[in-house]
Scaffold this motif. Structure first.
Motif, PDB file in Angstrom:
ATOM      1  N   GLU A  39       0.811  -1.211   0.000  1.00  0.00           N
ATOM      2  CA  GLU A  39       0.000   0.000   0.000  1.00  0.00           C
ATOM      3  C   GLU A  39       0.848   1.266   0.000  1.00  0.00           C
ATOM      4  O   GLU A  39       0.344   2.354  -0.285  1.00  0.00           O
ATOM      5  N   THR A  40       2.114   1.160   0.317  1.00  0.00           N
ATOM      6  CA  THR A  40       2.976   2.342   0.338  1.00  0.00           C
ATOM      7  C   THR A  40       3.575   2.650  -1.040  1.00  0.00           C
ATOM      8  O   THR A  40       4.184   3.700  -1.232  1.00  0.00           O
ATOM      9  N   ALA A  41       3.425   1.725  -1.976  1.00  0.00           N
ATOM     10  CA  ALA A  41       4.008   1.918  -3.303  1.00  0.00           C
ATOM     11  C   ALA A  41       3.210   2.940  -4.101  1.00  0.00           C
ATOM     12  O   ALA A  41       1.977   3.050  -3.950  1.00  0.00           O
ATOM     13  N   GLU A  42       3.865   3.680  -4.958  1.00  0.00           N
ATOM     14  CA  GLU A  42       3.221   4.676  -5.810  1.00  0.00           C
ATOM     15  C   GLU A  42       3.638   4.452  -7.256  1.00  0.00           C
ATOM     16  O   GLU A  42       4.755   4.039  -7.543  1.00  0.00           O
ATOM     17  N   LYS A  43       2.731   4.755  -8.165  1.00  0.00           N
ATOM     18  CA  LYS A  43       3.032   4.595  -9.585  1.00  0.00           C
ATOM     19  C   LYS A  43       4.120   5.587  -9.985  1.00  0.00           C
ATOM     20  O   LYS A  43       4.024   6.769  -9.677  1.00  0.00           O
ATOM     21  N   PRO A  44       5.184   5.121 -10.663  1.00  0.00           N
ATOM     22  CA  PRO A  44       6.275   6.015 -11.065  1.00  0.00           C
ATOM     23  C   PRO A  44       5.773   7.163 -11.940  1.00  0.00           C
ATOM     24  O   PRO A  44       4.840   7.009 -12.734  1.00  0.00           O
ATOM     25  N   SER A  45       6.396   8.297 -11.789  1.00  0.00           N
ATOM     26  CA  SER A  45       6.053   9.462 -12.597  1.00  0.00           C
ATOM     27  C   SER A  45       6.375   9.197 -14.060  1.00  0.00           C
ATOM     28  O   SER A  45       7.446   8.673 -14.386  1.00  0.00           O
ATOM     29  N   GLY A  46       5.463   9.545 -14.948  1.00  0.00           N
ATOM     30  CA  GLY A  46       5.684   9.345 -16.372  1.00  0.00           C
ATOM     31  C   GLY A  46       5.288   7.977 -16.885  1.00  0.00           C
ATOM     32  O   GLY A  46       5.578   7.633 -18.033  1.00  0.00           O
ATOM     33  N   TRP A  47       4.634   7.205 -16.064  1.00  0.00           N
ATOM     34  CA  TRP A  47       4.214   5.842 -16.469  1.00  0.00           C
ATOM     35  C   TRP A  47       3.241   5.929 -17.648  1.00  0.00           C
ATOM     36  O   TRP A  47       2.292   6.704 -17.644  1.00  0.00           O
TER      37      TRP A  47
END
Length: 391
Positions: free
Chosen positions: A145-153
């Motif tokens: 739950e702490t993961a975030e989608k990388p910028s620019g995906w």
């Protein structure tokens, strides 16, 4: 090779005919051993028992002719020789399985384990119970739950795309070959940061405990591992002289198992009571053929090596030329230094690349002088040798 027992009928001889000794090489798959099997009759039961050497010799696997020799002596010692070199030795009384003398006692074949015999040393604790907070349904892994989608995906980019660098071949014909399409490759945009549907990575669930089971405790009813009691062996007898109990040999047969059109060739077979005579016979027969085969193999190997060396020299290259000079230097020590110096200068020239015209001409003059010096040295050496002969 089987040494058949008694007086076998050679016209009707078959694989199952009884033998006294089976001896010879066996190389098939992972099997690599020189068989030594002796059949001996149990005087109590009258049954024939096969006794195998417990530490057999190994088979020679090259293409040279080999000599396999078995020596069984009156004192019940034996030797297995390969190419007249002892590779295995021992005693008939101690180095065969099963031993010629059977065990005095054996487990009672008629005794059965009692129905109430307990042979489990540990049992689940009957008084243990699953804790109230134990969740057997909790998954082993969960999304992070702490993961975030990388910028620019790139959400809408496909994982595979036509190769943008592909070019339609000049000889492509749509009528014969069909419509041309570029080959499919991985989308370069997906390498960094990524593309397609983004999903959270999975991590271990800290709440996972798995299926609950009671801890194991000592079994108070445990009686140990059950085994039947020993009883006197009805087949027991004291075999003090195994060699004397071997059946008479009436014929020799060769049993061959091959999976190739061409295979084993056989020369001489000798059965004798004279160990020295057998050794002398091997020296007159096998040794002569073996030495000739070794000499031929060495000549062929030397010829192949020479042909390979010549091919390398014809192909050229600085490393090959250096090898050639080294060989010449070993054959002619008097000229080794000038030759090596010439090759060194040539190699230095190649490594440093192109030079001015003037420098190149100067190097050629130096090379010609060194060549003349080498020739004079060789002529002088020949003259010295000629003078020494006359002296």
């Amino acid at each position: 090779m089987k040494m058949l027992s008694g007086s076998p009928d050679l016209e009707t001889m078959k694989e199952s005919d009884p033998f006294t000794i089976m001896f010879g090489p066996d190389k098939c798959g992972s099997t690599n051993k020189v068989h030594l099997i002796l059949k001996h009759k149990n005087p109590v039961t009258g049954k024939l028992v096969e006794h195998h050497a417990s530490k057999p010799a190994r088979v020679k696997t090259d293409k040279l002719p080999h000599l396999y020799t078995l020596v069984v002596r009156p004192d019940n010692t034996f030797s297995v020789l390969v190419d007249q070199v002892e590779e295995a030795t021992g005693s008939l009384t101690t180095d065969f399985e099963p031993p010629f003398t059977p065990l005095k006692e054996i487990p009672d074949p008629d005794e059965k384990k009692p129905d109430d015999w307990v042979d489990e040393p540990k049992i689940p604790d009957p008084e243990a119970s699953k804790p109230d907070d134990w969740d057997e349904d909790a998954p082993e892994t969960i999304p992070d739950e702490t993961a975030e989608k990388p910028s620019g995906w790139y959400d809408d980019e496909p994982l595979m795309v036509p190769d943008p660098s592909a070019v339609r071949p000049d000889d492509w014909n749509d009528e014969d070959d069909g419509p041309w399409e570029a080959p499919i490759v991985e989308n370069p945009k997906c390498k960094d940061p990524g593309c397609g549907e983004w999903k959270r990575p999975v991590i271990s669930n800290p709440e996972y405990k798995g299926k609950w089971s009671a801890p194991m405790i000592d079994n108070t009813a445990y009686k140990g591992v059950w085994k039947p009691q020993n009883i006197p062996n009805p087949e027991f007898f004291e075999c003090e002289d195994p060699a004397a109990g071997l059946a008479a040999i009436g014929a020799v047969a060769v049993e061959v198992w091959l999976y190739k059109p061409k295979g084993v060739q056989f020369g001489n077979v000798l059965v004798t009571t004279d160990e020295a005579a057998a050794e002398e016979f091997g020296a007159r027969t096998w040794k002569v053929v073996s030495d000739a085969a070794k000499k031929k193999a060495a000549e062929e190997a030397e010829k192949a090596a020479e042909e390979a060396r010549k091919r390398r020299i014809e192909e050229g290259g600085i490393v090959v030329q250096m090898e050639r000079v080294a060989l010449l230097a070993m054959e002619n020590p008097m000229v080794s230094l000038p030759l090596i110096l010439v090759v060194f200068l040539l190699a230095l020239k190649m490594c440093m690349g192109g030079n001015s015209k003037k420098t190149v001409e100067k190097e050629k003059v130096v090379e010609e002088k060194e060549k003349e010096e080498t020739k004079r040295t060789l002529r002088k050496r020949k003259t010295d040798k000629s003078s020494s002969k006359h002296d």
